[in-house]
Design an enzyme around this catalytic site. Structure first.
Site, PDB file in Angstrom:
ATOM      1  N   ASP A   7       6.289   4.675   8.809  1.00  6.84           N
ATOM      2  CA  ASP A   7       5.085   5.174   8.137  1.00  6.84           C
ATOM      3  C   ASP A   7       4.476   6.268   9.006  1.00  6.84           C
ATOM      4  OD1 ASP A   7       3.017   5.346   6.232  1.00  6.84           O
ATOM      5  OD2 ASP A   7       1.728   4.063   7.438  1.00  6.84           O
ATOM      6  N   SER A   8       3.650   7.104   8.375  1.00  5.61           N
ATOM      7  CA  SER A   8       2.959   8.141   9.136  1.00  5.61           C
ATOM      8  C   SER A   8       2.032   7.523  10.183  1.00  5.61           C
ATOM      9  CB  SER A   8       2.140   9.013   8.183  1.00  5.61           C
ATOM     10  OG  SER A   8       1.223   8.199   7.476  1.00  5.61           O
ATOM     11  N   TYR A  39      -0.492  12.350   7.433  1.00  6.47           N
ATOM     12  CA  TYR A  39       0.437  13.343   6.892  1.00  6.47           C
ATOM     13  C   TYR A  39      -0.146  14.001   5.634  1.00  6.47           C
ATOM     14  CZ  TYR A  39       4.682  11.823   9.536  1.00  6.47           C
ATOM     15  OH  TYR A  39       5.633  11.541  10.490  1.00  6.47           O
ATOM     16  N   CYS A  70       5.786   5.237   3.757  1.00  7.84           N
ATOM     17  CA  CYS A  70       4.759   6.265   3.550  1.00  7.84           C
ATOM     18  C   CYS A  70       5.000   6.992   2.220  1.00  7.84           C
ATOM     19  CB  CYS A  70       4.845   7.254   4.703  1.00  7.84           C
ATOM     20  SG  CYS A  70       3.668   8.596   4.607  1.00  7.84           S
ATOM     21  N   GLU A 154      -8.924   3.225   8.556  1.00  6.80           N
ATOM     22  CA  GLU A 154      -8.434   3.235   9.948  1.00  6.80           C
ATOM     23  C   GLU A 154      -9.562   3.114  10.968  1.00  6.80           C
ATOM     24  OE1 GLU A 154      -5.308   5.539  11.334  1.00  6.80           O
ATOM     25  OE2 GLU A 154      -4.076   4.317  10.008  1.00  6.80           O
ATOM     26  N   CYS A 184      -0.469   4.677  -1.636  1.00  6.74           N
ATOM     27  CA  CYS A 184      -0.683   4.959  -0.214  1.00  6.74           C
ATOM     28  C   CYS A 184      -0.614   3.625   0.504  1.00  6.74           C
ATOM     29  CB  CYS A 184      -2.048   5.616  -0.014  1.00  6.74           C
ATOM     30  SG  CYS A 184      -2.427   5.916   1.708  1.00  6.74           S
ATOM     31  N   HIS A 186      -2.054   2.431   3.052  1.00  2.73           N
ATOM     32  CA  HIS A 186      -3.323   1.833   3.466  1.00  2.73           C
ATOM     33  C   HIS A 186      -4.085   1.167   2.327  1.00  2.73           C
ATOM     34  CE1 HIS A 186      -2.491   4.607   6.692  1.00  2.73           C
ATOM     35  NE2 HIS A 186      -3.492   4.123   7.397  1.00  2.73           N
TER      36      HIS A 186
END
Ligand code: DGL
Length: 267
Positions: A7-8, A39, A70, A154, A184, A186
């Site tokens: 993942d990014s 990203y 990702c 985050e 996504c 997240h």
């Protein structure tokens, strides 16, 4: 040989956790490109360069199969990696993205009026719209790019998330969508909130990818049988800070050891 998850950043740990729950014995190596996250605002060229280096690292660490968790990298770099990089460097290894399984899931359920939220890159790439319409041109897809969500998730900003979501989702709520794709890594963190607060049906990738991966492994014994199965999970990142350590453990819901993978020496 191991399963790689790329993942990014650290959101892919949510997918890793779900894979671990669904397939308890498989050995997993996670790589998050924390040096370059997010990203979602970067160019295709930059994303490809970063993703190729990360994929290369995972293959050198004996990953036979990589899940590119990702969405942004799946939208931008995956096809080129599969069509050019793999045949040249690792013809017997495989990379799976998250977009095709998500689309298959939506199609299997017959949705024709679909909402989607994702990063700037994923939404602007139109990859979901194009892929869905290739199979069923009657499908309507309403997309909103929601770039503030990743930084809030985050940085422990959940107390602001509801206000931001209210604003982002308002135009989608007038479209009578049958489901909302959370495109996504997240956004897995937001699925319960979105279900409860807006009464929306939500497609969350942590509920799809482990099932699709297990199906893939069943169909591909040549991959499945070379994967070692001691239940080990290792995590590495391209930039290591105390903050990343805390976030990784938060996403995995148990303490995580992160190691530094020094794979972007020249930036
Ligand atoms: N992991 C990315 C994705 O799933 C989100 C974060 C980023 O922008 O890099 O699209």
């Amino acid at each position: 040989m191991k399963l790689g998850v790329f993942d990014s950043g650290l959101g892919g740990i949510l997918i890793t956790r779900a894979i671990r729950e669904h397939i308890p014995d498989i050995d997993i190596l996670y790589l998050g490109d924390t040096l370059h996250v997010p990203y979602g605002n970067r160019s295709e060229k930059a994303i490809y360069t970063y993703a190729e280096r990360c994929i290369d690292y995972l293959f050198k660490q004996d990953c036979q199969l990589i899940v590119m968790a990702c969405n942004t990298a799946s939208a931008s770099a995956l096809r080129r990696l599969q069509q050019e990089y793999l045949p040249r460097h690792y013809p017997h290894r495989r990379i799976l993205g998250v977009i095709v399984p998500t689309i298959e899931y939506a199609l299997e359920r017959g949705y024709t009026n679909i909402g989607l939220i994702g990063t700037n890159y994923t939404v602007r790439s139109e990859v979901y719209r194009e892929e869905l319409r290739k199979i069923n041109p009657a499908i309507r897809i309403h997309q909103i790019n929601t770039p503030l969500l990743v930084p809030l998730i985050e940085n422990n900003g959940m107390k602001w998330v509801e206000d931001v979501l209210d604003d982002y989702l308002a135009p989608l709520l007038t479209k009578n969508i049958e489901t909302l794709i959370l495109s996504c890594t997240h956004y897995v963190c937001l699925k319960d909130l979105i279900r409860q607060r807006y009464g929306l049906h939500v497609i969350a990738q942590d509920e799809i990818i482990p099932l699709k991966l297990a199906e893939y492994l069943e169909r591909h014994p040549e991959i499945s049988t070379v994967l070692s199965r001691t239940g080990q999970t290792d995590f590495c990142v391209t930039d290591l800070t105390q903050n990343y350590l805390e976030s990784a453990s938060f996403f995995y819901q148990s303490p995580v050891q992160l190691t530094h993978a020094n794979i972007h020496a020249e930036g």
